[in-house]
Design an enzyme around this catalytic site. Structure first.
Site, PDB file in Angstrom:
ATOM      1  N   GLU A 189      -9.739 -16.739   6.348  1.00 53.73           N
ATOM      2  CA  GLU A 189      -8.291 -16.767   6.089  1.00 53.73           C
ATOM      3  C   GLU A 189      -7.488 -16.703   7.388  1.00 53.73           C
ATOM      4  O   GLU A 189      -6.578 -15.886   7.536  1.00 53.73           O
ATOM      5  CB  GLU A 189      -7.885 -15.633   5.146  1.00 53.73           C
ATOM      6  CG  GLU A 189      -8.085 -15.964   3.680  1.00 53.73           C
ATOM      7  CD  GLU A 189      -7.232 -15.129   2.753  1.00 53.73           C
ATOM      8  OE1 GLU A 189      -6.167 -15.620   2.346  1.00 53.73           O
ATOM      9  OE2 GLU A 189      -7.629 -13.994   2.441  1.00 53.73           O
TER      10      GLU A 189
ATOM     11  N   ASN B 165     -15.776 -13.306  -2.355  1.00 55.29           N
ATOM     12  CA  ASN B 165     -14.958 -13.138  -3.551  1.00 55.29           C
ATOM     13  C   ASN B 165     -15.820 -12.902  -4.791  1.00 55.29           C
ATOM     14  O   ASN B 165     -15.548 -13.424  -5.874  1.00 55.29           O
ATOM     15  CB  ASN B 165     -14.034 -14.341  -3.749  1.00 55.29           C
ATOM     16  CG  ASN B 165     -12.683 -14.148  -3.075  1.00 55.29           C
ATOM     17  OD1 ASN B 165     -12.072 -13.081  -3.186  1.00 55.29           O
ATOM     18  ND2 ASN B 165     -12.224 -15.168  -2.360  1.00 55.29           N
TER      19      ASN B 165
ATOM     20  N   ASP C 225      -6.091  -6.748   4.408  1.00 59.23           N
ATOM     21  CA  ASP C 225      -6.523  -6.084   3.177  1.00 59.23           C
ATOM     22  C   ASP C 225      -8.040  -5.986   3.102  1.00 59.23           C
ATOM     23  O   ASP C 225      -8.575  -5.319   2.217  1.00 59.23           O
ATOM     24  CB  ASP C 225      -5.947  -6.773   1.929  1.00 59.23           C
ATOM     25  CG  ASP C 225      -6.030  -8.286   1.982  1.00 59.23           C
ATOM     26  OD1 ASP C 225      -6.635  -8.824   2.929  1.00 59.23           O
ATOM     27  OD2 ASP C 225      -5.465  -8.943   1.084  1.00 59.23           O
ATOM     28  N   HIS C 226      -8.744  -6.621   4.028  1.00 61.69           N
ATOM     29  CA  HIS C 226     -10.189  -6.493   4.181  1.00 61.69           C
ATOM     30  C   HIS C 226     -10.486  -5.687   5.445  1.00 61.69           C
ATOM     31  O   HIS C 226      -9.622  -5.534   6.321  1.00 61.69           O
ATOM     32  CB  HIS C 226     -10.857  -7.860   4.355  1.00 61.69           C
ATOM     33  CG  HIS C 226     -10.785  -8.753   3.161  1.00 61.69           C
ATOM     34  ND1 HIS C 226     -11.882  -9.060   2.396  1.00 61.69           N
ATOM     35  CD2 HIS C 226      -9.738  -9.428   2.608  1.00 61.69           C
ATOM     36  CE1 HIS C 226     -11.531  -9.892   1.423  1.00 61.69           C
ATOM     37  NE2 HIS C 226     -10.240 -10.128   1.533  1.00 61.69           N
TER      38      HIS C 226
END
Length: 259
Positions: free
Chosen positions: A34, A151, A249-250
């Site tokens: 990302e 995911n 967020d990771h």
């Protein structure tokens, strides 16, 4: 050889966080997901100044993967084979030329929500293509790994509240079965090979105070070929990164190989 995987949720948003983490953790190789940047706009100088070779497979505003390596890279390829019409930037491969060459496959597997629907169909089809690529690489009998944001929540123990995820694409039976098919090829899930039990997460949503409640899930994984698994010395999750300023967020997960 220390190899890390980190979904950074936007390289521009993490323009301070990522270099700081690299300086502290000192991975030889970092597989990023990302990046949310086209190749020509990726701030490669920041990382090249730290001794990293930079290879990207970018996409404007969405997706995007990259390899940062302090060791030479050879045979860099971009895009997951099997669908010439797939325009999403989710996969990059290269051989890291250490004492033992390691083929690294950096991936950002589709989320798949909402289900049912075309996004979930794409997730399952993409995973099937990843399985086909793993079969090709296994046939070479050379060490390789497939790492990144899968995911997929492999088991209920990989979520603080598994009941919340029962209808989510990350934990549906078809998603978990597709992940198990990869393992059943003979790949080793690095983290679970060294760690057991619940409460070990790599992702916490920004919403609803998930971090403060430790309401996380484990969806970032390293899958190792048998030849690569033989080299495994350590594997860790850098959980403290989530508590730092301007976090993703990771959090990073890394392995250490005798290579």
């Amino acid at each position: 050889m220390k190899i890390a995987s980190f979904n950074i949720n936007g390289v521009k948003a993490r323009i301070e966080t990522l270099p700081r983490w690299l300086d502290e953790a000192q991975p030889d190789v970092a597989l990023l997901q990302e990046i949310k940047s086209v190749d020509e706009n990726f701030p490669r100088e920041i990382f090249e100044d730290r001794g990293y070779t930079v290879e990207t497979h970018g996409q404007k505003s969405f997706n995007g993967v990259a390899i940062l390596s302090k060791l030479p890279l050879e045979d860099v390829t971009r895009g997951l084979p099997g669908d010439d019409t797939d325009e999403q930037a989710r996969y990059i491969e290269a051989t890291v030329m250490g004492d033992v060459p390691i083929r690294v496959c950096g991936l950002y597997l589709p989320n798949g929500n909402p289900t049912p629907g075309p996004k979930y169909d794409y997730k399952l089809a993409w995973t099937k293509r990843l399985e086909a690529r793993a079969i090709e690489l296994l046939a070479t009998e050379e060490p390789f790994l497939m790492a990144g944001d899968y995911n997929v929540i492999p088991q209920d123990e990989d979520a603080k509240r598994p009941d919340v995820w029962q209808e989510d694409a990350l934990a549906l039976p078809q998603s978990r079965a597709a992940y198990r098919r990869l393992l059943n090829l003979g790949l080793t899930e690095a983290f679970r090979s060294r760690n057991t039990g619940a409460g070990q997460f790599t992702f916490w949503d920004y919403q609803a105070g998930a971090w403060n409640k430790d309401d996380g899930i484990r969806i970032d994984h390293f899958l190792l070929s048998p030849q690569c698994a033989d080299l495994l010395q350590d594997v860790q999750i850098d959980k403290e990164e989530r508590g730092r300023s301007k976090p993703s967020d990771h959090v990073p997960i890394w392995i250490d190989l005798a290579a």
